[in-house]
Design a protein around this motif. Structure first.
Motif, mmCIF file in Angstrom:
data_model
loop_
_atom_site.group_PDB
_atom_site.id
_atom_site.type_symbol
_atom_site.label_atom_id
_atom_site.label_comp_id
_atom_site.label_asym_id
_atom_site.label_seq_id
_atom_site.Cartn_x
_atom_site.Cartn_y
_atom_site.Cartn_z
ATOM 1 N N PHE A 36 1.092 -1.088 0.106
ATOM 2 C CA PHE A 36 -0.080 -0.093 -0.076
ATOM 3 C C PHE A 36 0.913 1.122 -0.043
ATOM 4 O O PHE A 36 1.099 1.731 1.119
ATOM 5 N N ALA A 72 -2.907 6.318 3.847
ATOM 6 C CA ALA A 72 -4.405 6.501 4.039
ATOM 7 C C ALA A 72 -5.028 5.197 3.498
ATOM 8 O O ALA A 72 -6.063 4.529 4.396
ATOM 9 N N ASN A 73 -4.807 4.739 2.237
ATOM 10 C CA ASN A 73 -5.455 3.578 1.986
ATOM 11 C C ASN A 73 -4.979 2.494 2.714
ATOM 12 O O ASN A 73 -5.850 1.446 3.024
ATOM 13 N N PHE A 74 -3.796 2.134 3.177
ATOM 14 C CA PHE A 74 -3.555 1.218 4.219
ATOM 15 C C PHE A 74 -4.089 1.394 5.581
ATOM 16 O O PHE A 74 -4.531 0.286 5.917
ATOM 17 N N SER A 75 -4.293 2.462 5.820
ATOM 18 C CA SER A 75 -5.003 2.537 7.357
ATOM 19 C C SER A 75 -6.386 2.025 7.094
ATOM 20 O O SER A 75 -6.946 1.226 8.057
ATOM 21 N N LYS A 76 -7.011 2.493 5.950
ATOM 22 C CA LYS A 76 -8.570 1.962 5.608
ATOM 23 C C LYS A 76 -8.588 0.543 5.696
ATOM 24 O O LYS A 76 -9.397 -0.177 6.290
ATOM 25 N N PHE A 77 -7.683 0.019 4.792
ATOM 26 C CA PHE A 77 -7.595 -1.508 4.772
ATOM 27 C C PHE A 77 -7.389 -2.273 6.240
ATOM 28 O O PHE A 77 -8.044 -2.985 6.444
ATOM 29 N N GLN A 117 -10.428 -2.009 8.312
ATOM 30 C CA GLN A 117 -11.705 -2.818 7.927
ATOM 31 C C GLN A 117 -11.429 -4.108 8.587
ATOM 32 O O GLN A 117 -12.504 -4.662 8.651
ATOM 33 N N ASP A 135 0.126 4.116 -0.464
ATOM 34 C CA ASP A 135 -0.654 5.285 -0.134
ATOM 35 C C ASP A 135 -0.747 4.875 1.405
ATOM 36 O O ASP A 135 -1.713 4.024 1.624
#
Length: 301
Positions: free
Chosen positions: A275, A279-284, A287, A277
């Motif tokens: 990841f 932010a994308n990692f944190s979201k993943f 989740q 990015d």
């Protein structure tokens, strides 16, 4: 007949909004706990279930197809049945029909409790680990068709015997059919496991080598020379998960290891597991774990 919306149907304690429909006793010949007859439009064996929408039933449905292909969703997996195939849907499973005009063959429905406990155990009525789609060979299909035709004849013959004996005969005839079906289901599951062992092992090894940069199921399938559907079946048979779920679980495990055992910034941890990015990692991560990467690390420090 009204359906009902069940709560916690998937074991999560919440309302999933999927309606469950009971067995339509009033539509059975003599009010017995089973029905058998032709599939297709005009049949009312399904009560008021919205066939082309996702729903549950609290009874067994066995469909033996004379034509096809027909696509049918069971527990959010799509199955394609052709002539000579059998679909076995068990109580509580989520499913959805295609256009009912496409269904040709014979359908059997049976109410839980219609058969004695010993028969239920012998026939594996609640073996949810067994595959719903069965493909009998020629001899197996001949035996199933013969047993089902005999059951249908007994079901429709309400004049020869009093109701109590008629019901007893139905139970015996139904047991004979289900014993054949249970043997087919068990042998199909064993064969599927044998076929899927190698496929899953190759997939597992490929994920172990590539999860840090490759999260695509299609990419793994292409690299291994399998169709996406074959890969889904193999991974589900071996783990109960989808290939995507298997990949995500491995990514999350590696991220947890890095968060717990290194001082790498969270952005670098994300990059290390594919990841770029943050932010994308944190979201993943949130989740899949219900906590942020920072909160997860803080809990361990």
């Amino acid at each position: 007949m009204a359906g009902r919306t069940i709560q916690g149907g998937d074991g999560d304690g919440g309302m999933d909004g999927i309606r469950t429909f009971p067995f339509p006793v009033e539509l059975s010949v003599g009010g017995v706990g089973m029905q058998v007859g032709p599939m297709g439009t005009g049949r009312t064996w399904h009560a008021e279930a919205p066939l082309e929408r996702v729903h549950r039933i609290d009874f067994h449905v066995v469909m033996l197809f004379d034509d096809g292909p027909v696509r049918h969703m069971i527990d959010f997996a799509e199955y394609e049945a052709s002539a000579g195939d059998v679909l076995w849907i068990r109580p509580g499973q989520v499913h959805r029909f295609s256009r009912t005009s496409e269904y040709r063959g014979t359908v059997l429905t049976m109410q839980p409790g219609f058969l004695p406990r010993a028969t239920v155990e012998a026939t594996g009525l609640y073996r949810y680990d067994l595959p719903p789609l069965l493909r009998p060979d020629g001899r197996q299909l001949t035996g199933l068709r013969s047993a089902l035709a005999q059951l249908q004849r007994e079901y429709e013959d309400t004049a020869t015997l009093p109701l109590s004996l008629h019901t007893a005969v139905l139970r015996h005839s139904l047991t004979a059919f289900l014993l054949r079906l249970a043997h087919l289901a068990a042998s199909s599951a064993e064969a599927a496991r044998s076929r899927s062992d190698t496929t899953f092992t190759l997939f597992r090894d490929a994920v172990e080598k590539g999860f840090a940069t490759n999260h695509s199921v299609s990419a793994y399938a292409d690299a291994l020379g399998y169709s996406r559907r074959t890969l889904v079946r193999a991974v589900r048979a071996a783990t109960g998960e989808t290939p995507k779920g298997f990949i995500d679980k491995r990514v999350v495990l590696e991220a947890k290891r890095l968060l717990a055992h290194t001082d790498m910034p969270i952005g670098r941890v994300g990059a290390a597991v594919g990841f770029p990015d943050a932010a994308n990692f944190s979201k993943f991560f949130q989740q899949h774990t219900e906590v942020t990467p920072a909160a997860f690390r803080a809990e361990l420090r």
